[in-house]
Scaffold this motif. Structure first.
Motif, PDB file in Angstrom:
ATOM      1  N   LEU A 208      53.911  55.155  77.240  1.00 13.22           N
ATOM      2  CA  LEU A 208      53.499  53.781  77.511  1.00 13.22           C
ATOM      3  C   LEU A 208      54.270  52.854  76.566  1.00 13.22           C
ATOM      4  O   LEU A 208      54.246  53.054  75.341  1.00 13.22           O
ATOM      5  CB  LEU A 208      51.997  53.615  77.287  1.00 13.22           C
ATOM      6  CG  LEU A 208      51.431  52.211  77.558  1.00 13.22           C
ATOM      7  CD1 LEU A 208      51.535  51.865  79.050  1.00 13.22           C
ATOM      8  CD2 LEU A 208      49.978  52.110  77.091  1.00 13.22           C
ATOM      9  N   LEU A 209      54.941  51.860  77.117  1.00 15.05           N
ATOM     10  CA  LEU A 209      55.730  50.923  76.324  1.00 15.05           C
ATOM     11  C   LEU A 209      55.033  49.570  76.322  1.00 15.05           C
ATOM     12  O   LEU A 209      54.838  48.956  77.377  1.00 15.05           O
ATOM     13  CB  LEU A 209      57.149  50.784  76.899  1.00 15.05           C
ATOM     14  CG  LEU A 209      57.910  52.077  77.206  1.00 15.05           C
ATOM     15  CD1 LEU A 209      59.350  51.763  77.622  1.00 15.05           C
ATOM     16  CD2 LEU A 209      57.891  53.033  76.029  1.00 15.05           C
ATOM     17  N   ILE A 210      54.657  49.093  75.139  1.00 13.59           N
ATOM     18  CA  ILE A 210      53.949  47.816  75.036  1.00 13.59           C
ATOM     19  C   ILE A 210      54.482  47.020  73.851  1.00 13.59           C
ATOM     20  O   ILE A 210      55.069  47.577  72.923  1.00 13.59           O
ATOM     21  CB  ILE A 210      52.424  48.006  74.861  1.00 13.59           C
ATOM     22  CG1 ILE A 210      52.109  48.803  73.579  1.00 13.59           C
ATOM     23  CG2 ILE A 210      51.814  48.693  76.068  1.00 13.59           C
ATOM     24  CD1 ILE A 210      50.623  48.874  73.256  1.00 13.59           C
ATOM     25  N   ASP A 211      54.284  45.706  73.903  1.00 14.31           N
ATOM     26  CA  ASP A 211      54.483  44.874  72.724  1.00 14.31           C
ATOM     27  C   ASP A 211      53.119  44.385  72.258  1.00 14.31           C
ATOM     28  O   ASP A 211      52.116  44.575  72.946  1.00 14.31           O
ATOM     29  CB  ASP A 211      55.435  43.705  73.018  1.00 14.31           C
ATOM     30  CG  ASP A 211      54.885  42.778  74.088  1.00 14.31           C
ATOM     31  OD1 ASP A 211      53.949  42.022  73.777  1.00 14.31           O
ATOM     32  OD2 ASP A 211      55.374  42.814  75.234  1.00 14.31           O
ATOM     33  N   ARG A 212      53.078  43.759  71.092  1.00 17.60           N
ATOM     34  CA  ARG A 212      51.789  43.427  70.487  1.00 17.60           C
ATOM     35  C   ARG A 212      50.958  42.442  71.302  1.00 17.60           C
ATOM     36  O   ARG A 212      49.744  42.326  71.086  1.00 17.60           O
ATOM     37  CB  ARG A 212      52.007  42.874  69.073  1.00 17.60           C
ATOM     38  CG  ARG A 212      52.762  41.557  68.986  1.00 17.60           C
ATOM     39  CD  ARG A 212      52.862  41.114  67.534  1.00 17.60           C
ATOM     40  NE  ARG A 212      53.518  39.830  67.377  1.00 17.60           N
ATOM     41  CZ  ARG A 212      54.816  39.673  67.196  1.00 17.60           C
ATOM     42  NH1 ARG A 212      55.610  40.735  67.172  1.00 17.60           N
ATOM     43  NH2 ARG A 212      55.343  38.479  67.040  1.00 17.60           N
ATOM     44  N   ILE A 233      54.313  53.536  72.534  1.00 22.34           N
ATOM     45  CA  ILE A 233      55.298  52.941  71.631  1.00 22.34           C
ATOM     46  C   ILE A 233      55.084  51.434  71.594  1.00 22.34           C
ATOM     47  O   ILE A 233      55.061  50.772  72.635  1.00 22.34           O
ATOM     48  CB  ILE A 233      56.731  53.265  72.084  1.00 22.34           C
ATOM     49  CG1 ILE A 233      56.897  54.774  72.297  1.00 22.34           C
ATOM     50  CG2 ILE A 233      57.749  52.762  71.059  1.00 22.34           C
ATOM     51  CD1 ILE A 233      58.236  55.177  72.874  1.00 22.34           C
ATOM     52  N   CYS A 234      54.919  50.874  70.393  1.00 22.33           N
ATOM     53  CA  CYS A 234      54.612  49.456  70.224  1.00 22.33           C
ATOM     54  C   CYS A 234      55.319  48.918  68.988  1.00 22.33           C
ATOM     55  O   CYS A 234      55.588  49.661  68.045  1.00 22.33           O
ATOM     56  CB  CYS A 234      53.095  49.266  70.097  1.00 22.33           C
ATOM     57  SG  CYS A 234      52.565  47.533  69.986  1.00 22.33           S
ATOM     58  N   ASP A 235      55.603  47.614  68.995  1.00 25.78           N
ATOM     59  CA  ASP A 235      56.168  46.997  67.793  1.00 25.78           C
ATOM     60  C   ASP A 235      55.077  46.821  66.742  1.00 25.78           C
ATOM     61  O   ASP A 235      53.886  46.852  67.050  1.00 25.78           O
ATOM     62  CB  ASP A 235      56.824  45.654  68.136  1.00 25.78           C
ATOM     63  CG  ASP A 235      55.837  44.653  68.710  1.00 25.78           C
ATOM     64  OD1 ASP A 235      55.613  43.607  68.079  1.00 25.78           O
ATOM     65  OD2 ASP A 235      55.283  44.910  69.796  1.00 25.78           O
ATOM     66  N   GLN A 236      55.496  46.624  65.504  1.00 27.93           N
ATOM     67  CA  GLN A 236      54.559  46.463  64.399  1.00 27.93           C
ATOM     68  C   GLN A 236      53.682  45.232  64.608  1.00 27.93           C
ATOM     69  O   GLN A 236      54.143  44.205  65.091  1.00 27.93           O
ATOM     70  CB  GLN A 236      55.333  46.299  63.081  1.00 27.93           C
ATOM     71  CG  GLN A 236      56.181  47.498  62.699  1.00 27.93           C
ATOM     72  CD  GLN A 236      55.355  48.611  62.057  1.00 27.93           C
ATOM     73  OE1 GLN A 236      54.179  48.421  61.750  1.00 27.93           O
ATOM     74  NE2 GLN A 236      55.985  49.741  61.825  1.00 27.93           N
ATOM     75  N   SER A 237      52.408  45.341  64.261  1.00 30.46           N
ATOM     76  CA  SER A 237      51.470  44.246  64.478  1.00 30.46           C
ATOM     77  C   SER A 237      50.330  44.330  63.479  1.00 30.46           C
ATOM     78  O   SER A 237      49.939  45.422  63.054  1.00 30.46           O
ATOM     79  CB  SER A 237      50.910  44.318  65.904  1.00 30.46           C
ATOM     80  OG  SER A 237      49.823  43.441  66.070  1.00 30.46           O
ATOM     81  N   LYS A 238      49.784  43.172  63.126  1.00 26.31           N
ATOM     82  CA  LYS A 238      48.641  43.136  62.215  1.00 26.31           C
ATOM     83  C   LYS A 238      47.414  43.793  62.838  1.00 26.31           C
ATOM     84  O   LYS A 238      46.513  44.244  62.142  1.00 26.31           O
ATOM     85  CB  LYS A 238      48.316  41.688  61.845  1.00 26.31           C
ATOM     86  CG  LYS A 238      49.359  41.025  60.966  1.00 26.31           C
ATOM     87  CD  LYS A 238      48.978  39.593  60.646  1.00 26.31           C
ATOM     88  CE  LYS A 238      50.031  38.923  59.770  1.00 26.31           C
ATOM     89  NZ  LYS A 238      49.696  37.513  59.490  1.00 26.31           N
TER      90      LYS A 238
END
Length: 252
Positions: A208-212, A233-238
């Motif tokens: 699964l490909l996601i952004d924050r 897989i996700c970008d870094q996020s708070k």
């Protein structure tokens, strides 16, 4: 109005509406759009909202996405950098000889430059993928069916029937949102849900490909448990603390 008062009002409005444009905030706050962008940048750093293209979005939206709430594919250009680095990581799992499925959605398209010169077979129902494809080494197989312009993809019984002829080494999927607490992955309507579920059932590995921007967003349909993916897989996020996340999350 003091900056602190403006911050409080912006967060209140964003949480009430779920999303508001920079222009609308500018009129409401009676300040320039530049000031609003600066305010939203600071509020995002504090984890109080998410900046998106053209405005700001609540980090705790009450809205449940359905087809009328989602933007068309042409409008969903925000978070391109984040989607690109997610797709770079996803591409590292693809090797020569693989047969892969690429789902619809703008989160998947950036993977093409990183895989299309590998000796692989690509299967998709996404016309965004077709439009972006320029590979000379890979082969592209396009699934037919009922075309829905707002998603730029094919869906329906014909799509499912054609898809059922394939077997995949890897499937890369997108979603409308994900609930970390309930471990549910959402889409906005039923037709795309059926395609995602079928592709997953035919694939040895599922990503699964996601952004924050997808974190803590609920959609009309929950189509799978997040634990069923080999990796998310996700970008870094708070919003994402690696120490408390399940093992199948990869932050890039």
């Amino acid at each position: 109005m003091l900056a602190s008062e403006r911050f409080e009002k912006i967060v209140e409005i964003v949480n009430q509406k779920g999303f508001i444009s920079t222009k609308e905030l500018s009129v409401t706050m009676q300040v320039t759009e530049t000031t609003i962008r600066r305010d939203c940048e600071e509020l995002e750093k504090q984890g109080l909202l998410l900046r998106v293209h053209g405005g700001a979005k609540s980090v705790h939206p009450k809205v449940i996405l359905s087809t009328k709430d989602e933007k068309t594919m042409k409008e969903r250009k925000e978070f391109f950098y984040e989607k690109d680095i997610v797709c770079q990581k996803a591409a590292s799992f693809v090797k020569d000889g693989d047969c892969i499925f690429l789902d619809g959605g703008t989160s998947i398209v950036p993977i093409l430059p990183y895989i299309q010169e590998k000796k692989i077979k690509i299967v998709t129902h996404s016309h965004l993928i077709v439009d972006a494809f320029s590979g000379t080494e890979s082969e592209l197989f396009v699934i037919g069916g009922r075309y829905i312009p707002e998603y730029a993809m094919s869906v329906g019984p014909i799509t499912i029937s054609e898809l059922d002829r394939f077997n995949f080494d890897l499937a890369f999927l997108s979603c409308a949102g994900i609930d970390l607490d309930r471990k549910l992955v959402y889409t906005a309507e039923m037709d795309t849900m059926a395609v995602k579920q079928k592709a997953m059932s035919l694939s040895a590995q599922k990503y699964l490909l996601i952004d924050r921007s997808k974190i803590a967003i609920k959609g009309f349909c929950s189509f799978i448990d997040s634990d069923d993916f080999d990796a998310i897989i996700c970008d870094q996020s708070k919003e994402l603390d690696m120490e408390t996340l399940p093992e199948n999350y990869i932050l890039v």
